[in-house]
Motif scaffolding. Structure first.
Motif, PDB file in Angstrom:
ATOM      1  N   LEU A   1      88.008  58.636  75.219  1.00 48.79           N
ATOM      2  CA  LEU A   1      86.945  58.284  76.170  1.00 48.79           C
ATOM      3  C   LEU A   1      85.585  58.809  75.709  1.00 48.79           C
ATOM      4  O   LEU A   1      84.565  58.151  75.915  1.00 48.79           O
ATOM      5  N   SER A   2      85.569  59.979  75.096  1.00 46.76           N
ATOM      6  CA  SER A   2      84.299  60.532  74.599  1.00 46.76           C
ATOM      7  C   SER A   2      83.662  59.594  73.594  1.00 46.76           C
ATOM      8  O   SER A   2      82.441  59.395  73.591  1.00 46.76           O
ATOM      9  N   PHE A   3      84.481  59.014  72.737  1.00 46.75           N
ATOM     10  CA  PHE A   3      83.966  58.075  71.738  1.00 46.75           C
ATOM     11  C   PHE A   3      83.564  56.752  72.378  1.00 46.75           C
ATOM     12  O   PHE A   3      82.442  56.273  72.184  1.00 46.75           O
ATOM     13  N   SER A   4      84.480  56.170  73.147  1.00 40.21           N
ATOM     14  CA  SER A   4      84.262  54.815  73.661  1.00 40.21           C
ATOM     15  C   SER A   4      83.120  54.746  74.674  1.00 40.21           C
ATOM     16  O   SER A   4      82.323  53.807  74.656  1.00 40.21           O
TER      17      SER A   4
ATOM     18  N   VAL B   1      82.192  62.765  70.213  1.00 42.29           N
ATOM     19  CA  VAL B   1      83.558  63.291  70.092  1.00 42.29           C
ATOM     20  C   VAL B   1      83.539  64.731  69.608  1.00 42.29           C
ATOM     21  O   VAL B   1      84.201  65.611  70.178  1.00 42.29           O
ATOM     22  N   TYR B   2      82.779  64.997  68.547  1.00 42.02           N
ATOM     23  CA  TYR B   2      82.747  66.355  67.986  1.00 42.02           C
ATOM     24  C   TYR B   2      82.145  67.349  68.978  1.00 42.02           C
ATOM     25  O   TYR B   2      82.657  68.461  69.153  1.00 42.02           O
ATOM     26  N   LEU B   3      81.068  66.955  69.649  1.00 41.76           N
ATOM     27  CA  LEU B   3      80.406  67.847  70.597  1.00 41.76           C
ATOM     28  C   LEU B   3      81.300  68.125  71.808  1.00 41.76           C
ATOM     29  O   LEU B   3      81.394  69.267  72.269  1.00 41.76           O
ATOM     30  N   ALA B   4      81.949  67.071  72.322  1.00 41.23           N
ATOM     31  CA  ALA B   4      82.859  67.255  73.463  1.00 41.23           C
ATOM     32  C   ALA B   4      84.000  68.183  73.086  1.00 41.23           C
ATOM     33  O   ALA B   4      84.385  69.074  73.869  1.00 41.23           O
TER      34      ALA B   4
ATOM     35  N   MET C   1      88.268  64.384  63.895  1.00 42.94           N
ATOM     36  CA  MET C   1      87.029  65.067  64.273  1.00 42.94           C
ATOM     37  C   MET C   1      87.201  65.850  65.560  1.00 42.94           C
ATOM     38  O   MET C   1      86.656  66.947  65.706  1.00 42.94           O
ATOM     39  N   PHE C   2      87.973  65.305  66.497  1.00 48.10           N
ATOM     40  CA  PHE C   2      88.209  66.011  67.755  1.00 48.10           C
ATOM     41  C   PHE C   2      88.989  67.298  67.500  1.00 48.10           C
ATOM     42  O   PHE C   2      88.677  68.344  68.063  1.00 48.10           O
TER      43      PHE C   2
ATOM     44  N   VAL D   1      74.453  62.922  71.877  1.00 48.58           N
ATOM     45  CA  VAL D   1      74.398  64.335  72.285  1.00 48.58           C
ATOM     46  C   VAL D   1      74.587  64.464  73.790  1.00 48.58           C
ATOM     47  O   VAL D   1      75.369  65.300  74.266  1.00 48.58           O
ATOM     48  N   ILE D   2      73.876  63.634  74.560  1.00 39.58           N
ATOM     49  CA  ILE D   2      73.942  63.723  76.023  1.00 39.58           C
ATOM     50  C   ILE D   2      75.358  63.459  76.526  1.00 39.58           C
ATOM     51  O   ILE D   2      75.919  64.254  77.294  1.00 39.58           O
ATOM     52  N   PHE D   3      75.951  62.365  76.085  1.00 37.49           N
ATOM     53  CA  PHE D   3      77.282  62.014  76.583  1.00 37.49           C
ATOM     54  C   PHE D   3      78.359  62.935  76.021  1.00 37.49           C
ATOM     55  O   PHE D   3      79.347  63.210  76.699  1.00 37.49           O
ATOM     56  N   GLY D   4      78.178  63.414  74.790  1.00 39.85           N
ATOM     57  CA  GLY D   4      79.120  64.392  74.257  1.00 39.85           C
ATOM     58  C   GLY D   4      79.104  65.669  75.069  1.00 39.85           C
ATOM     59  O   GLY D   4      80.164  66.228  75.405  1.00 39.85           O
ATOM     60  N   PHE D   5      77.895  66.131  75.416  1.00 39.57           N
ATOM     61  CA  PHE D   5      77.760  67.363  76.203  1.00 39.57           C
ATOM     62  C   PHE D   5      78.298  67.163  77.626  1.00 39.57           C
ATOM     63  O   PHE D   5      79.082  67.980  78.117  1.00 39.57           O
ATOM     64  N   VAL D   6      77.870  66.079  78.285  1.00 41.06           N
ATOM     65  CA  VAL D   6      78.284  65.837  79.677  1.00 41.06           C
ATOM     66  C   VAL D   6      79.793  65.633  79.777  1.00 41.06           C
ATOM     67  O   VAL D   6      80.461  66.239  80.630  1.00 41.06           O
ATOM     68  N   LEU D   7      80.351  64.804  78.914  1.00 47.23           N
ATOM     69  CA  LEU D   7      81.790  64.542  78.950  1.00 47.23           C
ATOM     70  C   LEU D   7      82.587  65.778  78.559  1.00 47.23           C
ATOM     71  O   LEU D   7      83.666  66.031  79.106  1.00 47.23           O
TER      72      LEU D   7
END
Length: 393
Positions: A232-235, A248-251, A70-71, A197-203
């Protein structure tokens, strides 16, 4: 001596994957199915230890492989191509998944007599299209579809796993905790999406800045840094209660559309690494399978495959794309392109881990259904694009 045989087998599989990809792309059959068959044959020949039948271990390895796949798909996606199709793509990946899951669940319950909760869980497991299969087919066959439909399908397949994952976990909770309040599930659903969404965007923004500015003494360390970013994005997202796959996908989407150092070499590294993960994943899933059990579920699996391809998916596409200006041919092609793959099989491990009654039956049905989808829809995707006059030369 045993180690030499193992290394020999790995080497042959890797070089075989390279040459097989060239051959299978010409005849339209996804290479990954070949490795699934290889995995099944390995298990049949007792060349793999029975210790592979550890549900949690296999699930962990499978999730890691999905993170990489996915990444890589997110890195390779151009946002400027996605803008015109964001709304219909997201409608397919959310509304479409829910509709598909409930149609499959209700029909299976009524026609096959399976318990309603188990039927809805089965429908949720096989409700999403597979990013690995879609990315692989479009890339290996060098397909470009009119009306930006290939980008729509890639967006759908990259973002619909979180919705399917939430449905799977929700029905598992309803089965294992019968008195669970629906309001608790709704809150968990919203929390999972929002935090993802928030953590995917921020990370994504955070790591994009690091990858753009950092100076490393060895160029080979840049892909390692990017690899750690995916994990890290996932965990981190999962740790705080968010949806790790969505994060993961958003990051990856943000990083792939940013100016990072050695971008071309890093993208190439991840493309090859994601391919390696796909090969390893399908071999592992094949090893986990017992052929005799697959034959025992062949009839219900064929019935469910017909239900998905010709009933559930078309209805889901028609409803999901109803608010948008999409012509009939495009809807028909999008409906046919709802290919299943590794993701439903990985999700089928969750009932096994939670020891849900009938979990083995569901796993085998999902595996056969996935194979039918990949072979039938995957091998005819280019033909159908030509049939609907949507292939862009």
């Amino acid at each position: 001596m045993e180690h030499n045989l193992i290394f020999l087998a790995i080497g042959l599989l890797l070089i075989g994957s390279v040459f097989l990809s060239r051959f299978t792309s010409k005849i339209g059959i996804p290479t990954l199915v070949v490795f699934l068959v290889i995995g099944i044959s390995l298990d049949t020949s007792n060349l793999i230890s029975s210790t592979v039948h550890n549900y949690e271990l296999v699930q962990t390895i499978s999730i890691f492989a999905l993170i990489m796949i996915m990444f890589s798909g997110g890195l390779d996606t151009e946002v400027k191509l996605m803008k015109p199709i964001v709304k219909p793509g997201l409608s397919l990946s959310t509304v479409g998944v829910v509709i598909t899951a409930f149609i499959i669940g209700i029909v299976v319950h009524l026609m096959l007599g399976l318990d309603l909760m188990l039927s809805l869980l089965l429908g949720s497991i096989i409700s999403s299209t597979d990013a690995a299969a879609v990315f692989s087919i479009f890339k290996t066959q060098n397909m470009k579809i009119k009306n930006n439909l290939d980008s729509m399908l890639e967006l759908e397949s990259g973002t619909n796993d979180p919705m399917a994952y939430i449905l799977v976990i929700s029905f598992i909770e309803l089965i294992t905790v019968p008195n669970l309040a629906i309001s608790t599930l709704v809150i968990h659903f919203i929390q999972s999406l929002v935090l993802g969404v928030i953590f995917g965007f921020v990370l994504g923004k955070f790591f994009a800045k690091i990858l753009a500015k950092i100076h490393l003494a060895v160029d080979g360390l840049y892909p390692v840094l990017l690899l750690s970013t995916a994990i890290l994005s996932f965990s981190v997202s999962e740790f705080v209660g968010g949806n790790g796959f969505l994060a993961v996908y958003l990051a990856a989407l943000i990083i792939g559309n940013s100016n990072i150092k050695n971008k071309e070499s890093q993208m190439s590294f991840f493309e090859g690494f994601a391919w390696l993960m796909q090969v390893a994943l399908f071999i592992l899933l094949g090893v986990f399978t017992t052929p005799s059990e697959l034959f025992s579920v062949l009839i219900p699996a064929v019935f469910i495959s017909i239900l998905i391809i010709f009933v559930a998916r078309p209805i889901a596409v028609l409803i999901s794309l109803a608010p948008f200006n999409v012509d009939v041919n495009s809807k028909a092609f999008v409906s046919w392109a709802g290919i299943k793959g590794a993701v439903p099989i990985v999700f089928a491990f969750y009932p096994l881990v939670y020891q849900i009654p009938g979990a083995n039956l569901m796993f085998n049905i999902v595996l056969v259904t996935t194979c039918i989808s990949v072979l039938l829809q995957g091998s005819t995707l280019k033909f159908m694009a030509k049939r609907f006059n949507l292939l862009d030369d």
